[in-house]
Design a protein around this motif. Structure first.
Motif, PDB file in Angstrom:
ATOM      1  N   THR A 129       0.923  -0.592  -0.099  1.00 11.69           N
ATOM      2  CA  THR A 129       0.298  -0.063   0.132  1.00 11.69           C
ATOM      3  C   THR A 129       0.751   1.332   0.227  1.00 11.69           C
ATOM      4  OG1 THR A 129       0.051   0.406   2.730  1.00 11.69           O
ATOM      5  CG2 THR A 129      -1.495  -1.301   1.524  1.00 11.69           C
ATOM      6  N   ALA A 131       0.649   3.659   2.620  1.00  8.82           N
ATOM      7  CA  ALA A 131       0.715   3.829   3.551  1.00  8.82           C
ATOM      8  C   ALA A 131       1.724   3.175   4.408  1.00  8.82           C
ATOM      9  CB  ALA A 131       0.032   3.226   3.997  1.00  8.82           C
ATOM     10  N   GLU A 151      -3.015  13.381  -5.146  1.00  9.14           N
ATOM     11  CA  GLU A 151      -2.787  13.181  -3.521  1.00  9.14           C
ATOM     12  C   GLU A 151      -3.670  11.586  -3.169  1.00  9.14           C
ATOM     13  OE1 GLU A 151      -4.475  14.909  -0.740  1.00  9.14           O
ATOM     14  OE2 GLU A 151      -3.860  16.907  -1.710  1.00  9.14           O
ATOM     15  N   LEU A 152      -2.878  10.199  -4.054  1.00  2.65           N
ATOM     16  CA  LEU A 152      -2.995   9.036  -3.946  1.00  2.65           C
ATOM     17  C   LEU A 152      -3.545   9.147  -1.853  1.00  2.65           C
ATOM     18  CD1 LEU A 152       0.036   8.013  -5.144  1.00  2.65           C
ATOM     19  CD2 LEU A 152      -1.899   8.257  -5.791  1.00  2.65           C
ATOM     20  N   PRO A 153      -4.647   7.845  -2.490  1.00  2.00           N
ATOM     21  CA  PRO A 153      -5.122   7.589  -0.816  1.00  2.00           C
ATOM     22  C   PRO A 153      -3.611   6.472  -0.016  1.00  2.00           C
ATOM     23  CG  PRO A 153      -6.149   6.283  -2.454  1.00  2.00           C
ATOM     24  CD  PRO A 153      -5.380   7.719  -3.009  1.00  2.00           C
ATOM     25  N   PRO A 154      -4.048   6.476   1.179  1.00  2.00           N
ATOM     26  CA  PRO A 154      -3.140   5.466   1.825  1.00  2.00           C
ATOM     27  C   PRO A 154      -3.443   4.115   1.468  1.00  2.00           C
ATOM     28  CG  PRO A 154      -4.076   6.807   3.641  1.00  2.00           C
ATOM     29  CD  PRO A 154      -4.496   7.554   2.049  1.00  2.00           C
ATOM     30  N   THR A 155      -4.326   3.406   0.733  1.00  2.40           N
ATOM     31  CA  THR A 155      -4.781   2.009   0.791  1.00  2.40           C
ATOM     32  C   THR A 155      -4.609   1.500  -0.896  1.00  2.40           C
ATOM     33  OG1 THR A 155      -7.032   3.019   0.267  1.00  2.40           O
ATOM     34  CG2 THR A 155      -6.911   2.544   3.154  1.00  2.40           C
ATOM     35  N   ALA A 156      -4.080   2.589  -1.629  1.00  2.00           N
ATOM     36  CA  ALA A 156      -3.970   2.837  -2.616  1.00  2.00           C
ATOM     37  C   ALA A 156      -2.696   1.960  -2.431  1.00  2.00           C
ATOM     38  CB  ALA A 156      -3.876   3.571  -3.647  1.00  2.00           C
ATOM     39  N   GLU A 157      -2.760   0.825  -3.788  1.00  2.00           N
ATOM     40  CA  GLU A 157      -1.740  -0.172  -4.025  1.00  2.00           C
ATOM     41  C   GLU A 157      -0.955   0.123  -5.122  1.00  2.00           C
ATOM     42  OE1 GLU A 157      -3.684  -4.088  -1.857  1.00  2.00           O
ATOM     43  OE2 GLU A 157      -4.608  -4.424  -4.265  1.00  2.00           O
TER      44      GLU A 157
END
Length: 201
Positions: A129, A131, A151-157
């Protein structure tokens, strides 16, 4: 000397010109040196493309803890081919032309350079992820090609392909990503890169 992110204490930078022509050759050299010299996990090892009137190639920089630098400097010539140029502050070793490019490599981080080894790189296998990538490694910034302000979400893989080569940009270790299949992201540089895709010197 510099104190890179996620590396405790003061560090020094050694430039190495061992005659490697391509990024792939330089990557292999770095991994061999890491093994032979038993370098610690807080070492940064980067590649730097160069061109002179006589030749072009890929030099290497090793950013190592100050407490280890004398030992590394002493052992490096034994681990490298004859004719290698080394530079560390006012110390040099090898022929003048190779020393000149080694000096350029030593002066590059953290303003420039393509990082092959850095704190936390061992965690970057398989899919991780955003994060985890930011929390567990020295990578400080993620940029999506074509959308630098996204902006990339922390859960993006991120599909690492076990090959993650961030680059120093103005003191910030930055990883360029591209969209991949299945809604994933992937590093812009794929395994076995060609020099035209990674001229970061």
């Amino acid at each position: 000397m510099t104190s890179p992110h996620h590396a405790s204490g003061v560090h020094s930078v050694i430039g190495v010109d061992a005659g490697t022509a391509t990024l792939r050759e330089a990557d292999h050299l770095i991994h061999r040196l890491l093994d032979q010299l038993a370098l610690t996990d807080d070492v940064f090892a980067c590649t730097h493309l160069f061109r002179t009137d006589e030749r072009r190639g890929t030099a290497v920089s090793l950013t190592v803890p100050q407490v280890d630098v004398d030992d590394v400097w002493r052992e490096l010539p034994k681990a490298l081919p004859e004719g290698t140029g080394l530079a560390l502050a006012d110390r040099t070793h090898g022929p003048d032309d190779a020393v000149a490019t080694a000096r350029q490599a030593a002066a590059a981080p953290p303003a420039a350079g393509r990082a092959v080894a850095y704190p936390g790189v061992a965690h970057l296998t398989g899919t991780v992820t955003v994060a985890d990538l930011l929390d567990r490694t020295a990578v400080e910034r993620l940029v999506v090609l074509g959308a630098p302000d996204a902006e990339l979400p922390p859960t993006a893989e991120v599909m690492t392909q076990d090959h993650v080569r961030p680059e120093w940009r103005d003191g910030v270790l930055t990883l360029v990503l591209v969209p991949a299949a299945g809604g994933l992201l992937a590093p812009f540089e794929v395994p076995n890169p060609t020099p035209c895709c990674a001229d970061h010197f």
